[in-house]
Design an enzyme around this catalytic site. Structure first.
Site: not given
Length: 381
Positions: A182-184
């Site tokens: 769920n990171k950038t």
């Protein structure tokens, strides 16, 4: 309308990119990892070296090991962070010194970091919380004058910038980025270590794969004596796979566009949440770039307000999270870390009502409105 906490932005082209690597027959660290490292270093800039790893936690561990952290040393860590930032110091036998947060940035209070420096301090860890970029130039100068390495936990911070300079390209000795789901940008699991120090980069490359002095791709693609290698240290198994790197290369090419999608959704939240009994996320000056990894708010009603909101969110199938329970409140760190005599009033006050709302690049206005509507209903606004 159900709204997930996060939805990855993965096109069919990205799927095909990974499939091509699977079809190639070379799955572990290889040409895709090498290309990803070169492209990431170029993107960050500042004449940096980039080293792929299988998680940001692994990268932080390797970073502390490379700068010489060991048993009996102290490492300064913000209390408002995920446990990984601190646990890597414990891996090396070091003590963690927890410092309070700055409500204006949600990162560590820089004055408290400076005050915590001692002859036993071997490294300082700073977290760019939620992707809010903090200028660490002054802290870096203070640390450098004392011979103390500064490590940036930049897990949330691509593509965060101070002016034109990307986080990791200046000030610190090492920066570590995360590519968790769920990171950038994502590789599913994975991370990247960035440093301007050639010796540190070389040490990390060696230690990420068992302390072997030649990487597997070089050993298996060299015609002469491809089987020969030496083990120069007891290392770790922290290398990235080539199919993860291929996905990372695709994500990196779109990371600025994905940031714009998150920034757009954050703007919709900003406008819709005005006047509600909550604090909006802090934001930097207009000259700096926030990655908007997450959208955390602080509910004025504290724990009871958060209970009301999360119960309604669960009933409406709206995702949410809490970033984070401060480390000093967790069982292990409350006993293992060196705690401040004055406590952690800023982190305690923030934690009482903090709640992270859904945010992702493809979030629609209707999805934002669904979240806001439920939030208003729960707060009786």
């Amino acid at each position: 309308m159900p709204v997930p906490f996060f939805r990855p932005d993965l096109s069919e082209d990205a799927v095909n990119t990974v499939a091509d690597v699977l079809r190639s027959g070379w799955l572990t660290s290889g040409p895709q990892c090498a290309a990803f490292e070169a492209e990431f270093a170029s993107y960050v800039g500042g004449e940096t070296h980039a080293v792929t790893v299988n998680s940001a936690t692994a990268g932080l561990h390797l970073a502390l090991e490379a700068v010489g952290v060991g048993p009996g040393d102290e490492v300064i860590v913000p209390t408002l962070t995920f446990t990984a930032t601190a646990e890597v110091a414990a891996y090396l036998g070091a003590r963690v010194v927890l410092v309070d947060m700055d409500p204006n940035t949600l990162g560590a209070d820089l004055d408290k970091v400076t005050a915590a420096l001692s002859p036993r301090t071997k490294a300082v860890m700073f977290v760019h919380f939620g992707g809010y970029p903090v200028d660490l130039t002054d802290l870096a100068e203070t640390c450098a004058a004392r011979g103390i390495p500064l490590i940036e936990d930049a897990a949330h911070a691509i593509p965060s910038r101070i002016g034109p300079k990307h986080i990791g390209s200046f000030a610190s000795d090492v920066a570590v980025f995360s590519f968790y789901a769920n990171k950038t940008m994502t590789t599913g699991e994975g991370g990247m270590v960035v440093t301007r120090d050639t010796a540190v980069a070389a040490r990390i490359r060696t230690m990420r794969t068992h302390g072997i002095d030649r990487d597997s791709f070089a050993r298996f693609t060299t015609r002469n004596d491809q089987w020969r290698y030496d083990v120069i240290e007891a290392g770790f198994k922290y290398n990235m796979t080539d199919f993860a790197a291929a996905l990372g290369r695709h994500q990196l090419a779109h990371v600025d566009a994905m940031r714009l999608g998150r920034t757009r959704a954050a703007g919709w939240y900003d406008a819709a949440l005005q006047g509600l009994p909550l604090d909006l996320p802090p934001r930097p000056s207009s000259e700096d770039t926030h990655s908007w990894h997450i959208y955390p708010v602080r509910l004025h009603g504290g724990l009871e307000a958060r209970r009301q909101v999360t119960e309604l969110f669960a009933a409406r199938q709206i995702g949410y999270s809490v970033h984070y329970t401060p480390l000093h409140k967790l069982t292990y760190w409350s006993g293992a870390a060196i705690l401040a005599h004055e406590g952690y009033p800023a982190a305690d006050a923030y934690f009482e009502g903090c709640l992270t709302l859904p945010l992702f690049p493809t979030m629609s206005r209707a999805e934002v409105d669904e979240v806001v509507g439920a939030l208003k209903e729960a707060l009786a606004c």
